[in-house]
Structure formats: C-alpha cells, structure tokens
Design an enzyme around this catalytic site. Structure first.
Site, PDB file in Angstrom:
ATOM      1  N   THR A 150      64.468  53.762  16.919  1.00  0.00           N
ATOM      2  CA  THR A 150      66.174  52.985  16.171  1.00  0.00           C
ATOM      3  C   THR A 150      65.675  52.456  14.737  1.00  0.00           C
ATOM      4  OG1 THR A 150      66.159  50.735  17.332  1.00  0.00           O
ATOM      5  CG2 THR A 150      67.229  52.542  18.393  1.00  0.00           C
ATOM      6  N   ASP A 170      69.441  42.564  26.220  1.00  0.00           N
ATOM      7  CA  ASP A 170      69.835  43.246  26.399  1.00  0.00           C
ATOM      8  C   ASP A 170      71.424  43.412  24.796  1.00  0.00           C
ATOM      9  OD1 ASP A 170      70.145  42.348  28.457  1.00  0.00           O
ATOM     10  OD2 ASP A 170      69.789  39.824  28.054  1.00  0.00           O
TER      11      ASP A 170
END
Length: 589
Positions: A168, A195
């Site tokens: 990413t 998370d």
C-alpha cells in the site's frame, strides 16, 4: 462422485525416521507413525490430523529460515502444525513441524507423496488456493515487507498457495482496491499490518459485498449480506488487538499457518451509523468519553510514536472529564449468555456454535436475528429498548473481549466473537481514584465490572444521544418519545438506578426515576482546563466527530482465517513427550 479411495484411503508402510524404523499409516483423516523397535517397551506414536498437514516435499527439505533440498530419491518430508505453550499470552504458538521419512524405494516414496497430496485436497476443502495480500510498509516498526517475505511467503509456497501482493502507498489504498478492482478467483484477502490495516480490509470486503448485492450499507434498516471472502491477519502493526483476540498470540508464523490450513472463524461486526447517512464498522471498540478523548489527544502527538497512547491516556485521566448523554440499548436474551458469567470464548465455543444455528435458522435469510431495524426489534422475543441518562466517564461497546498484551482479559472478558451480540459498558461519573481502579483492573485478572459505578449489558443495538440542557438530573422524555415513535417499540427510560433495576427485575414498561450522577471532583483537572461539552467516538482507532450515533450488531458478518483462542491447558506436545506403550499421542485440532 468420490471413489472409495478418496474417502477411506489407507496406506501402510515400514519407513525410517532418522535411524529408527517406524510403522507409518495414512488414512483419510490422520497420518500416524509408531516406533517398530520390539525391544523398546515405551513405543512412541505421533498422530497428525490431515487437516493440519501443511505440505509434502520430496527429499530432505527445510523451509525456514531458508529453503534447502537434499534428494537421494527415497526421502520425503512432511510439514505440519506443531503447538507450543507461550507463557506470556493466553493462546498457543504454532510452529512448522517437520519429519523426514526414508522409504525402501523411489516407487514407494512417490506413492506416499501422491497419496498425501490426495488426502489434503479431499479433506481440506476450505484451504485457500489464491490470496490477495496487502502489505502496510509503514506499520509498526516498518517491517511488514520483511515479515511477509521471510516468514509468510515460504509457508504459502510450501502449501501451494499463489498470492498477488500489493504494497500500500497511501491511506485507504487497500479499501479502494477491494471496492473497485476485479476480485475474481481470490479465496481470501490477507493484511500484513496492524488493526488500522485490518480496518481498511474490513470496510473494503463488507462494502464490496453489499455493492455486489445491490444493498445500501448506509441505511441502518438494511440487512447486510454475509461476506464470502475470508480475511487473514498477519500481525505487523503497532496494535494487533483483533489478531490477539481471535488467535491468542501475536505471531506471524502462527497466523500464517491458520491461513494455510484454511481455518474459519466467524466474527460479529458492529455497524456505526452517524452524521448524514454515514457508516463505519467496528469489531473491537466503539468508545465515547475517556477512550475517545485519548485517541483525539494522541493525534496531537503522532511524533511520539506508540508512546503517544500512554502519554495521552495520562493527560486525559488527569483532566478528570465526564460527559452527559442518553444511552438506549436493546438487550440480548439473558438466557443465552451473560457478560458476567465468567466464561471465555475459546476455540469451539458452544455459545457461538449455538448462535450459528439461531442466526441462520432460515437459509434464505442469513440475517434473521437483525434482519429489520423497525420490525423484529419490536417483537416480544427480542426484548424492549432500555434508556438511561446521566454523566459518564466512558461509554463502550465491543463485539469481542478486546484483549491485548497489556490487558490479557480485555474490556469484556466474557464477550463472544460470533454470538450476534455486543457488550455495552457504562462507567458512570466517579472520583479519579475510583476510575483509576477501574482502569488498573484491565491489566489484572480482577473483575473490572465489580465496582459500584460500572455496569455491563449484552445488547444487539445501541443509540447514544446528547442530553439537552437541564436534563442531567431529570428524565429525558422528549428524546425517548421521539425514538419510540420512530421505531414502533417501547423504550424504558431512566438513570443508572433504573438500568440496574432492569437487570434485576426484567420489568417491562416500568417508569424509572433519574438521579443526578454528577460527582464533585477533588481534583481541578490538568491545568484547570474546562471540560469540553462533548467528546468524540473512538471507532477501532478512527475518530468519529459526531457524538450521536446508532450501532447495530451483525452476527457473523465476516470470517477470519482463525479458529479462536486455543486453551493452552489442553496442549500435549507429542514430538517431545514419550507416552506409555500402546497409547497414542495426537496433535489435536
């Protein structure tokens, strides 16, 4: 139609492991090998479930830390899951077990490898074949790429799993890809990160599923479609709460092995509706007051790294804040489970298993428990809305225990991963020492709910609204009446005393009196700063600036490549422990 060999396949041979002869037996469900030395009364038998065999390679092979192969034509190596205790966590570490077998001939070696791959394909239908992997290169200590390529990729290759890897480059890169790109042929999505990365994947997978089903996920009345793509988590972030609460350890190899063997753990998801038709999803924490303030404060100190959370927690605690509001919740059936029943949601949880039957009783309606916001919620079997108002230190809603390394039991130790409910925790305004005691108990095994200013409810839906001026010490009648008219269901109204009375008596339609929960503080607060009128919501680490929200629990909306926390007390390490003659030691699922 499957042949008899595919269902009852059996192969039995005399093979060598090291310098000892063993009798090896392969059935459709287990691979066993037993020492064949007649002079040894304490024969050792090892049994590995076929479901936990990772792969088979010809020759003497090692995979980690680096692959090496030595093939003389008669050896093959079996790789499988091997468990070990981890004293610092509640779960079990999984490691790649390896046993090398030597056959009398190449023909027999080829027969064994062929049969092993056959049973793997026949008896492990949920194993992924192709995965979409997103790596966050900036998460944690910036080791996401290293963790994947050195520890995870070799295991995927061993198991015959192909993967398409995307590193990413920006926030929401993974979510946007999942919403817009072609996902045909992928069995699951894997995130290498913390998370925050998981949250992106969660929103992308849920959004894509509803998009393809033609559903508007922003509408709280819509029944969300269960997501077909599994999600895998390789922990590599600053916080890995979801991984810890669903596996029990923060370990990339353990998580990768769960993905390889195709474990499937259903997971409840909370949809949080706020603002003008906006929605967010949460699995671990939706928190107002203390937890929202800590997150907002930490955003001012990102330069501090992970330490900013400890610093911000101290600053917010010393500020001694509390907030007025009205909480309405729809209780879950207390006969099914309770947040105070001292049970733990472990692998094979009976509460979650029974909930699967209840949630999906009608195959045509996978959301039968929560299928309509305005319909089933008003049925007698679903209970009635309860309303409480006052001043709160914090209001929290969680769909799991939210345990982590610093809080081994979590926010709600008896919360379940897949029972279609969440736990609502109300911490009323109290003095700083009392609140500190509550926070400290999260780091111990003491019951954090056993305090006079704390209560917990198992719920299916929650609303939160700001209290109008002058309502801190009186009933919030106008708001409850408005919501009652909107949903066609009765709303119980009251303060903390009324809420506790609801728990004790289960009364319906009872009018409850309110009391002033304002506590006179003995600390003026950090730097004597004035307490803000409203807080913000912390939604799994994301700030929601709208204080008034509506939350609904969607039972088993997604599936993770996990199986829940395994109980370490039941571990039997068969590769290191000798057993009595004629007994079998099994590496159990």
């Amino acid at each position: 139609m499957k042949t008899q060999m595919e269902t009852d396949l059996k192969l039995e041979s005399s093979l060598w492991v090291g310098n000892k002869r063993h009798l090896a037996v392969l059935t459709g469900w287990h691979l066993r090998w037993t020492e064949a030395d007649k002079k040894n009364p304490d024969k050792k038998t090892v049994s590995v479930p076929v479901a936990e065999v990772v792969g088979v390679e010809e020759g003497r092979v090692e995979i980690l830390p680096h692959k090496s192969v030595e093939d003389t034509g008669r050896e093959f190596t079996v790789f499988y899951v091997k468990r070990s205790n981890n004293r610092t966590t509640s779960g079990l570490l999984w490691r790649l077990g390896r046993t090398q077998f030597t056959c009398p001939s190449r023909v027999l070696r080829d027969q064994w490898t062929k049969h092993l791959w056959t049973v793997l394909k026949t008896h492990s239908p949920l194993r992924p074949h192709r995965l979409l992997v997103f790596i966050n290169p900036f998460g944690g200590k910036n080791k996401g790429r290293q963790i994947y390529h050195s520890l995870v990729a070799p295991l995927f290759e061993l198991a015959g799993i192909s993967s398409h890897v995307i590193v990413t480059e920006r926030a929401n890169h993974a979510r946007d890809h999942l919403l817009k790109k072609d996902l045909t042929g992928f069995d699951g999505v894997v995130c290498v990160g913390g998370d925050g990365m998981f949250n992106e994947i969660l929103h992308g997978v849920i959004g894509r599923t509803q998009q393809e089903a033609g559903l508007c996920e922003n509408d709280p009345a819509v029944t969300l479609q269960q997501c077909p793509l599994h999600i895998g988590i390789i922990p590599a972030g600053s916080t890995d709460c979801v991984c810890y609460a669903t596996v029990g350890v923060i370990d990339p190899v353990t998580s990768a092995l769960h993905i390889v063997i195709g474990d499937s753990q259903p997971l409840d998801v909370c949809s949080v509706h706020y603002g003008p038709g906006q929605v967010r999803y949460s699995v671990s924490l939706v928190g107002y007051g203390f937890y929202g303030d800590v997150l907002a404060e930490s955003e001012k100190h990102r330069w501090m790294g992970p330490f900013r959370y400890d610093y911000s927690g101290a600053v917010v605690f010393l500020s001694n804040r509390s907030y007025s509001g009205t909480v309405q919740y729809l209780p879950a059936d207390p006969l099914l489970s309770s947040p105070r029943d001292k049970t733990r949601c472990l692998s094979g949880c009976g509460v979650c298993s029974r909930s699967t039957e209840r949630l999906f009783r009608n195959s045509s309606d996978s959301g039968s428990l929560y299928s309509s916001y305005s319909g089933p919620f008003s049925n007698d079997s679903e209970g009635e809305w309860v309303s409480v108002d006052g001043r709160f230190k914090c209001v929290s809603l969680t769909c799991m225990s939210s345990s982590c390394a610093k809080s081994p039991l979590g926010l709600s130790p008896s919360a379940h991963l897949a029972d279609g409910t969440g736990d609502l925790i109300l911490v009323w305004d109290t003095n700083p020492l009392g609140f500190l005691k509550y926070l400290h108990r999260h780091t111990t095994t003491q019951d954090q709910f056993d305090l006079p200013f704390v209560e917990v409810h198992r719920v299916k839906a929650v609303r939160f609204a700001l209290a109008s001026r002058g309502e801190e010490a009186e009933d919030n009648g106008s708001l409850s009446n408005g919501m009652d008219g909107e949903d066609g269901g009765h709303v119980e109204n009251g303060s903390r005393a009324g809420s506790l009375q609801h728990l004790a008596a289960g009364a319906k339609g009872q009018t409850m009196t309110s009391e002033d929960k304002t506590v006179t503080p003995f600390m003026c607060g950090l730097c004597c700063r004035k307490t803000p009128a409203v807080s913000v919501w912390n939604c799994d680490g994301e700030i929601l600036p709208f204080p008034e929200i509506f939350c609904k629990i969607h039972g088993q909306l997604v599936h993770l490549y996990a199986r829940g926390i395994e109980d370490g007390a039941s571990l039997r390490d068969c590769t290191e422990e000798r057993v009595e003659s004629n007994t079998t030691c099994i590496l159990q699922r």
